[in-house]
Scaffold this motif. Sequence first.
Motif, PDB file in Angstrom:
ATOM      1  N   THR A   1       5.891  -2.809   8.668  1.00 54.88           N
ATOM      2  CA  THR A   1       4.698  -3.582   9.023  1.00 54.88           C
ATOM      3  C   THR A   1       3.654  -2.710   9.711  1.00 54.88           C
ATOM      4  O   THR A   1       2.449  -2.817   9.439  1.00 54.88           O
ATOM      5  N   ALA A   2       4.106  -1.821  10.609  1.00 57.22           N
ATOM      6  CA  ALA A   2       3.184  -0.919  11.310  1.00 57.22           C
ATOM      7  C   ALA A   2       2.485   0.020  10.336  1.00 57.22           C
ATOM      8  O   ALA A   2       1.272   0.270  10.453  1.00 57.22           O
ATOM      9  N   VAL A   3       3.221   0.546   9.366  1.00 54.79           N
ATOM     10  CA  VAL A   3       2.646   1.471   8.384  1.00 54.79           C
ATOM     11  C   VAL A   3       1.620   0.754   7.515  1.00 54.79           C
ATOM     12  O   VAL A   3       0.505   1.256   7.291  1.00 54.79           O
ATOM     13  N   LEU A   4       1.965  -0.427   7.017  1.00 54.09           N
ATOM     14  CA  LEU A   4       1.044  -1.189   6.169  1.00 54.09           C
ATOM     15  C   LEU A   4      -0.209  -1.598   6.946  1.00 54.09           C
ATOM     16  O   LEU A   4      -1.331  -1.533   6.423  1.00 54.09           O
ATOM     17  N   THR A   5      -0.015  -1.995   8.194  1.00 54.72           N
ATOM     18  CA  THR A   5      -1.160  -2.362   9.030  1.00 54.72           C
ATOM     19  C   THR A   5      -2.075  -1.173   9.252  1.00 54.72           C
ATOM     20  O   THR A   5      -3.310  -1.296   9.227  1.00 54.72           O
ATOM     21  N   THR A   6      -1.476   0.011   9.451  1.00 57.67           N
ATOM     22  CA  THR A   6      -2.271   1.220   9.659  1.00 57.67           C
ATOM     23  C   THR A   6      -3.114   1.544   8.430  1.00 57.67           C
ATOM     24  O   THR A   6      -4.295   1.906   8.557  1.00 57.67           O
ATOM     25  N   ILE A   7      -2.541   1.420   7.256  1.00 60.28           N
ATOM     26  CA  ILE A   7      -3.292   1.672   6.026  1.00 60.28           C
ATOM     27  C   ILE A   7      -4.495   0.731   5.937  1.00 60.28           C
ATOM     28  O   ILE A   7      -5.609   1.141   5.598  1.00 60.28           O
TER      29      ILE A   7
ATOM     30  N   LEU B   1     -14.348 -11.342   5.631  1.00 65.24           N
ATOM     31  CA  LEU B   1     -13.360 -12.303   5.155  1.00 65.24           C
ATOM     32  C   LEU B   1     -12.440 -11.675   4.119  1.00 65.24           C
ATOM     33  O   LEU B   1     -11.220 -11.909   4.133  1.00 65.24           O
ATOM     34  N   VAL B   2     -12.996 -10.873   3.212  1.00 66.59           N
ATOM     35  CA  VAL B   2     -12.173 -10.209   2.191  1.00 66.59           C
ATOM     36  C   VAL B   2     -11.130  -9.310   2.840  1.00 66.59           C
ATOM     37  O   VAL B   2      -9.946  -9.329   2.470  1.00 66.59           O
ATOM     38  N   VAL B   3     -11.545  -8.524   3.828  1.00 66.45           N
ATOM     39  CA  VAL B   3     -10.612  -7.615   4.503  1.00 66.45           C
ATOM     40  C   VAL B   3      -9.543  -8.404   5.253  1.00 66.45           C
ATOM     41  O   VAL B   3      -8.363  -8.041   5.252  1.00 66.45           O
ATOM     42  N   MET B   4      -9.934  -9.498   5.909  1.00 71.54           N
ATOM     43  CA  MET B   4      -8.968 -10.313   6.637  1.00 71.54           C
ATOM     44  C   MET B   4      -7.951 -10.955   5.698  1.00 71.54           C
ATOM     45  O   MET B   4      -6.771 -11.060   6.025  1.00 71.54           O
ATOM     46  N   VAL B   5      -8.419 -11.377   4.522  1.00 70.80           N
ATOM     47  CA  VAL B   5      -7.499 -11.953   3.532  1.00 70.80           C
ATOM     48  C   VAL B   5      -6.498 -10.899   3.070  1.00 70.80           C
ATOM     49  O   VAL B   5      -5.302 -11.190   2.891  1.00 70.80           O
ATOM     50  N   LEU B   6      -6.967  -9.660   2.899  1.00 70.46           N
ATOM     51  CA  LEU B   6      -6.061  -8.573   2.541  1.00 70.46           C
ATOM     52  C   LEU B   6      -4.995  -8.376   3.613  1.00 70.46           C
ATOM     53  O   LEU B   6      -3.816  -8.179   3.313  1.00 70.46           O
ATOM     54  N   PHE B   7      -5.402  -8.427   4.866  1.00 72.20           N
ATOM     55  CA  PHE B   7      -4.458  -8.319   5.981  1.00 72.20           C
ATOM     56  C   PHE B   7      -3.390  -9.408   5.880  1.00 72.20           C
ATOM     57  O   PHE B   7      -2.191  -9.140   6.034  1.00 72.20           O
ATOM     58  N   MET B   8      -3.822 -10.636   5.645  1.00 72.74           N
ATOM     59  CA  MET B   8      -2.882 -11.748   5.592  1.00 72.74           C
ATOM     60  C   MET B   8      -1.940 -11.634   4.409  1.00 72.74           C
ATOM     61  O   MET B   8      -0.739 -11.908   4.521  1.00 72.74           O
ATOM     62  N   ILE B   9      -2.473 -11.206   3.251  1.00 73.70           N
ATOM     63  CA  ILE B   9      -1.631 -11.068   2.063  1.00 73.70           C
ATOM     64  C   ILE B   9      -0.561 -10.003   2.277  1.00 73.70           C
ATOM     65  O   ILE B   9       0.624 -10.208   1.971  1.00 73.70           O
ATOM     66  N   VAL B  10      -0.972  -8.854   2.816  1.00 75.45           N
ATOM     67  CA  VAL B  10      -0.020  -7.769   3.056  1.00 75.45           C
ATOM     68  C   VAL B  10       1.028  -8.180   4.087  1.00 75.45           C
ATOM     69  O   VAL B  10       2.226  -7.905   3.932  1.00 75.45           O
ATOM     70  N   SER B  11       0.601  -8.859   5.145  1.00 73.85           N
ATOM     71  CA  SER B  11       1.542  -9.309   6.171  1.00 73.85           C
ATOM     72  C   SER B  11       2.539 -10.305   5.595  1.00 73.85           C
ATOM     73  O   SER B  11       3.753 -10.223   5.867  1.00 73.85           O
ATOM     74  N   PHE B  12       2.050 -11.231   4.785  1.00 77.18           N
ATOM     75  CA  PHE B  12       2.923 -12.231   4.174  1.00 77.18           C
ATOM     76  C   PHE B  12       3.900 -11.576   3.202  1.00 77.18           C
ATOM     77  O   PHE B  12       5.100 -11.889   3.192  1.00 77.18           O
ATOM     78  N   ALA B  13       3.386 -10.638   2.388  1.00 77.85           N
ATOM     79  CA  ALA B  13       4.243  -9.968   1.398  1.00 77.85           C
ATOM     80  C   ALA B  13       5.318  -9.123   2.073  1.00 77.85           C
ATOM     81  O   ALA B  13       6.477  -9.108   1.648  1.00 77.85           O
TER      82      ALA B  13
END
Length: 253
Positions: free
Chosen positions: A212-218, A184-196
Amino acid sequence: MVLRIRRALGNGVSKTLTKAGLVFIVLLGVGQIVLLASTNTLTEAFLAGLDLPAGATQSSSVPLSLPVSATAAGILAFVALLVFQVITVVLIRVMAADQQIITHESYTRRMGWVVLNSIAAGIIVGLLTMIGFVILVIPGLFLTVSLLFTTVYIADEDEGFISAIRDSWSLTSGNRWRLFGLFLVVMVLFMIVSFASGLAVPSGSPFSQVITAVLTTILVVYQMAVLTDAYRQLRNENGLRQRSDPSSDVTDM
Protein backbone atom coordinates in the motif's frame (compact mmCIF):
# COMPACT_ATOMS: atom_id res chain seq x y z
CA MET A 1 -6.33 29.94 -20.93
CA VAL A 2 -8.52 26.89 -20.56
CA LEU A 3 -6.63 24.22 -18.66
CA ARG A 4 -6.08 21.12 -20.79
CA ILE A 5 -6.87 18.27 -18.44
CA ARG A 6 -5.91 15.48 -20.86
CA ARG A 7 -2.52 17.07 -21.45
CA ALA A 8 -1.87 17.37 -17.70
CA LEU A 9 -2.82 13.74 -17.09
CA GLY A 10 -0.70 12.49 -20.01
CA ASN A 11 2.32 14.59 -19.12
CA GLY A 12 1.96 13.38 -15.55
CA VAL A 13 2.55 9.83 -16.73
CA SER A 14 5.58 10.87 -18.81
CA LYS A 15 7.15 12.80 -15.93
CA THR A 16 6.54 9.97 -13.49
CA LEU A 17 8.34 7.50 -15.77
CA THR A 18 11.45 9.67 -16.20
CA LYS A 19 14.67 8.81 -14.37
CA ALA A 20 13.99 11.57 -11.85
CA GLY A 21 10.42 10.39 -11.33
CA LEU A 22 11.54 6.83 -10.59
CA VAL A 23 14.18 8.11 -8.16
CA PHE A 24 11.50 10.07 -6.32
CA ILE A 25 9.30 6.98 -6.13
CA VAL A 26 12.15 5.07 -4.46
CA LEU A 27 13.07 7.90 -2.07
CA LEU A 28 9.50 8.69 -1.05
CA GLY A 29 8.65 5.00 -0.85
CA VAL A 30 11.48 4.31 1.59
CA GLY A 31 10.55 7.42 3.58
CA GLN A 32 6.91 6.39 3.76
CA ILE A 33 7.77 2.88 4.95
CA VAL A 34 10.08 4.30 7.64
CA LEU A 35 7.36 6.72 8.73
CA LEU A 36 4.78 3.93 8.77
CA ALA A 37 7.04 1.65 10.83
CA SER A 38 7.81 4.39 13.35
CA THR A 39 4.15 5.38 13.77
CA ASN A 40 3.22 1.70 14.14
CA THR A 41 5.83 1.44 16.88
CA LEU A 42 4.29 4.43 18.65
CA THR A 43 0.85 2.85 18.30
CA GLU A 44 2.11 -0.42 19.76
CA ALA A 45 3.72 1.41 22.69
CA PHE A 46 0.45 3.23 23.32
CA LEU A 47 -1.55 -0.01 23.28
CA ALA A 48 0.97 -1.65 25.58
CA GLY A 49 0.44 1.15 28.10
CA LEU A 50 -3.32 0.57 28.23
CA ASP A 51 -4.92 -1.61 30.87
CA LEU A 52 -6.03 -4.31 28.44
CA PRO A 53 -7.55 -7.68 29.39
CA ALA A 54 -5.11 -10.56 29.79
CA GLY A 55 -6.05 -12.20 26.48
CA ALA A 56 -5.80 -9.00 24.47
CA THR A 57 -2.02 -8.58 24.65
CA GLN A 58 -1.35 -10.70 21.60
CA SER A 59 -4.10 -9.09 19.52
CA SER A 60 -2.76 -5.60 20.29
CA SER A 61 0.49 -6.30 18.45
CA VAL A 62 0.93 -3.90 15.53
CA PRO A 63 2.54 -5.21 12.31
CA LEU A 64 5.63 -3.54 10.83
CA SER A 65 6.70 -2.04 14.15
CA LEU A 66 10.35 -1.50 15.08
CA PRO A 67 12.26 -2.96 18.05
CA VAL A 68 12.99 0.49 19.49
CA SER A 69 11.63 2.62 22.31
CA ALA A 70 8.70 4.97 21.86
CA THR A 71 11.05 7.95 22.21
CA ALA A 72 13.32 6.67 19.44
CA ALA A 73 10.28 5.94 17.27
CA GLY A 74 8.98 9.48 17.83
CA ILE A 75 12.31 11.01 16.84
CA LEU A 76 12.48 8.77 13.79
CA ALA A 77 8.94 9.76 12.77
CA PHE A 78 9.80 13.46 13.09
CA VAL A 79 12.97 13.06 11.00
CA ALA A 80 11.06 11.04 8.39
CA LEU A 81 8.41 13.76 8.11
CA LEU A 82 11.09 16.42 7.70
CA VAL A 83 12.94 14.42 5.05
CA PHE A 84 9.61 13.73 3.33
CA GLN A 85 8.98 17.48 3.16
CA VAL A 86 12.44 18.16 1.68
CA ILE A 87 12.01 15.44 -0.96
CA THR A 88 8.58 16.84 -1.88
CA VAL A 89 10.10 20.30 -2.41
CA VAL A 90 12.79 18.85 -4.68
CA LEU A 91 10.14 16.81 -6.51
CA ILE A 92 8.05 19.91 -7.23
CA ARG A 93 11.09 21.85 -8.44
CA VAL A 94 12.21 19.11 -10.80
CA MET A 95 8.71 18.45 -12.14
CA ALA A 96 7.89 22.14 -12.55
CA ALA A 97 11.12 22.69 -14.49
CA ASP A 98 10.32 19.62 -16.63
CA GLN A 99 13.77 18.16 -15.91
CA GLN A 100 14.87 14.59 -16.50
CA ILE A 101 17.43 14.61 -13.68
CA ILE A 102 17.71 16.02 -10.15
CA THR A 103 20.02 19.04 -10.27
CA HIS A 104 22.21 20.34 -7.43
CA GLU A 105 20.22 23.58 -7.22
CA SER A 106 16.93 21.75 -6.75
CA TYR A 107 17.97 20.41 -3.34
CA THR A 108 20.20 23.25 -2.11
CA ARG A 109 18.46 26.53 -3.04
CA ARG A 110 17.06 28.18 0.11
CA MET A 111 15.88 24.80 1.36
CA GLY A 112 15.46 25.83 5.00
CA TRP A 113 13.33 28.84 4.08
CA VAL A 114 11.22 26.83 1.64
CA VAL A 115 10.62 23.93 4.04
CA LEU A 116 9.57 26.24 6.88
CA ASN A 117 7.13 28.09 4.61
CA SER A 118 5.83 24.80 3.21
CA ILE A 119 5.07 23.57 6.71
CA ALA A 120 3.38 26.87 7.64
CA ALA A 121 1.36 26.81 4.41
CA GLY A 122 0.33 23.21 5.01
CA ILE A 123 -0.99 24.09 8.47
CA ILE A 124 -2.85 27.21 7.30
CA VAL A 125 -4.30 25.65 4.15
CA GLY A 126 -5.28 22.55 6.11
CA LEU A 127 -7.11 24.63 8.73
CA LEU A 128 -8.87 26.75 6.12
CA THR A 129 -10.09 23.77 4.10
CA MET A 130 -11.12 21.92 7.26
CA ILE A 131 -13.20 24.92 8.36
CA GLY A 132 -14.68 25.08 4.86
CA PHE A 133 -15.71 21.41 4.99
CA VAL A 134 -17.13 21.83 8.51
CA ILE A 135 -19.25 24.81 7.44
CA LEU A 136 -20.35 23.11 4.23
CA VAL A 137 -18.73 20.74 1.73
CA ILE A 138 -18.77 23.21 -1.17
CA PRO A 139 -16.66 25.93 0.56
CA GLY A 140 -14.15 23.24 1.50
CA LEU A 141 -13.85 22.05 -2.09
CA PHE A 142 -13.62 25.64 -3.33
CA LEU A 143 -10.76 26.40 -0.94
CA THR A 144 -9.00 23.12 -1.77
CA VAL A 145 -8.98 23.97 -5.48
CA SER A 146 -8.18 27.66 -4.98
CA LEU A 147 -5.13 26.90 -2.81
CA LEU A 148 -3.96 23.95 -4.87
CA PHE A 149 -0.74 25.61 -6.07
CA THR A 150 0.35 27.13 -2.75
CA THR A 151 3.13 24.60 -2.08
CA VAL A 152 4.14 24.68 -5.74
CA TYR A 153 4.69 28.44 -5.59
CA ILE A 154 6.74 28.07 -2.40
CA ALA A 155 8.95 25.31 -3.83
CA ASP A 156 9.29 26.63 -7.38
CA GLU A 157 9.43 30.39 -6.75
CA ASP A 158 10.81 30.42 -3.16
CA GLU A 159 7.81 32.49 -2.09
CA GLY A 160 6.63 33.06 1.46
CA PHE A 161 3.47 31.21 2.42
CA ILE A 162 1.29 34.35 2.42
CA SER A 163 2.22 35.43 -1.11
CA ALA A 164 2.01 31.80 -2.27
CA ILE A 165 -1.56 31.55 -0.99
CA ARG A 166 -2.44 34.80 -2.75
CA ASP A 167 -0.79 33.75 -6.03
CA SER A 168 -2.44 30.33 -5.99
CA TRP A 169 -5.82 31.99 -5.53
CA SER A 170 -5.10 34.28 -8.48
CA LEU A 171 -3.75 31.53 -10.76
CA THR A 172 -6.74 29.23 -10.25
CA SER A 173 -9.21 32.02 -11.04
CA GLY A 174 -11.18 31.14 -14.16
CA ASN A 175 -10.13 27.47 -14.13
CA ARG A 176 -11.48 26.24 -10.82
CA TRP A 177 -14.05 23.88 -12.37
CA ARG A 178 -11.42 22.27 -14.60
CA LEU A 179 -8.96 22.07 -11.71
CA PHE A 180 -11.67 20.43 -9.64
CA GLY A 181 -12.17 17.89 -12.43
CA LEU A 182 -8.42 17.24 -12.53
CA PHE A 183 -8.32 16.89 -8.74
CA LEU A 184 -11.30 14.53 -8.86
CA VAL A 185 -9.67 12.26 -11.46
CA VAL A 186 -6.53 11.89 -9.34
CA MET A 187 -8.58 11.22 -6.19
CA VAL A 188 -10.59 8.54 -8.00
CA LEU A 189 -7.30 6.91 -9.03
CA PHE A 190 -6.24 6.90 -5.38
CA MET A 191 -9.47 5.22 -4.35
CA ILE A 192 -9.32 2.62 -7.13
CA VAL A 193 -5.73 1.66 -6.31
CA SER A 194 -6.48 1.51 -2.57
CA PHE A 195 -9.54 -0.66 -3.16
CA ALA A 196 -7.70 -2.96 -5.58
CA SER A 197 -4.71 -3.39 -3.25
CA GLY A 198 -7.08 -4.16 -0.38
CA LEU A 199 -8.69 -6.94 -2.41
CA ALA A 200 -5.42 -8.35 -3.76
CA VAL A 201 -3.45 -8.42 -0.51
CA PRO A 202 -4.80 -9.47 2.91
CA SER A 203 -5.08 -6.44 5.16
CA GLY A 204 -3.24 -6.16 8.47
CA SER A 205 -0.02 -7.88 7.40
CA PRO A 206 3.36 -6.15 7.03
CA PHE A 207 3.41 -7.12 3.35
CA SER A 208 0.07 -5.43 2.68
CA GLN A 209 1.22 -2.25 4.42
CA VAL A 210 4.42 -2.14 2.35
CA ILE A 211 2.49 -2.72 -0.89
CA THR A 212 0.00 0.00 0.00
CA ALA A 213 2.85 2.41 0.84
CA VAL A 214 4.58 1.73 -2.49
CA LEU A 215 1.39 2.18 -4.53
CA THR A 216 0.52 5.35 -2.63
CA THR A 217 4.01 6.72 -3.29
CA ILE A 218 3.66 6.13 -7.03
CA LEU A 219 0.36 7.99 -7.02
CA VAL A 220 1.83 10.86 -4.97
CA VAL A 221 4.61 11.33 -7.54
CA TYR A 222 2.05 11.16 -10.34
CA GLN A 223 -0.19 13.66 -8.55
CA MET A 224 2.70 16.12 -8.23
CA ALA A 225 3.61 15.62 -11.89
CA VAL A 226 0.02 16.38 -12.94
CA LEU A 227 -0.21 19.36 -10.58
CA THR A 228 3.04 20.93 -11.78
CA ASP A 229 2.01 20.48 -15.41
CA ALA A 230 -1.28 22.28 -14.74
CA TYR A 231 0.70 24.97 -12.89
CA ARG A 232 3.03 25.46 -15.87
CA GLN A 233 0.15 25.57 -18.32
CA LEU A 234 -1.53 28.40 -16.42
CA ARG A 235 1.72 30.23 -15.60
CA ASN A 236 2.89 30.19 -19.22
CA GLU A 237 -0.45 31.48 -20.46
CA ASN A 238 -0.48 34.24 -17.85
CA GLY A 239 3.00 35.28 -18.98
CA LEU A 240 1.93 35.41 -22.61
CA ARG A 241 -1.15 37.43 -21.68
CA GLN A 242 0.92 39.92 -19.71
CA ARG A 243 3.43 40.37 -22.54
CA SER A 244 0.62 40.97 -25.03
CA ASP A 245 -1.01 43.55 -22.73
CA PRO A 246 0.75 46.96 -23.02
CA SER A 247 -0.49 48.00 -19.59
CA SER A 248 1.54 45.17 -18.03
CA ASP A 249 4.74 47.03 -18.95
CA VAL A 250 3.86 49.93 -16.65
CA THR A 251 5.87 49.76 -13.44
CA ASP A 252 3.90 50.19 -10.23
CA MET A 253 5.03 53.14 -8.13
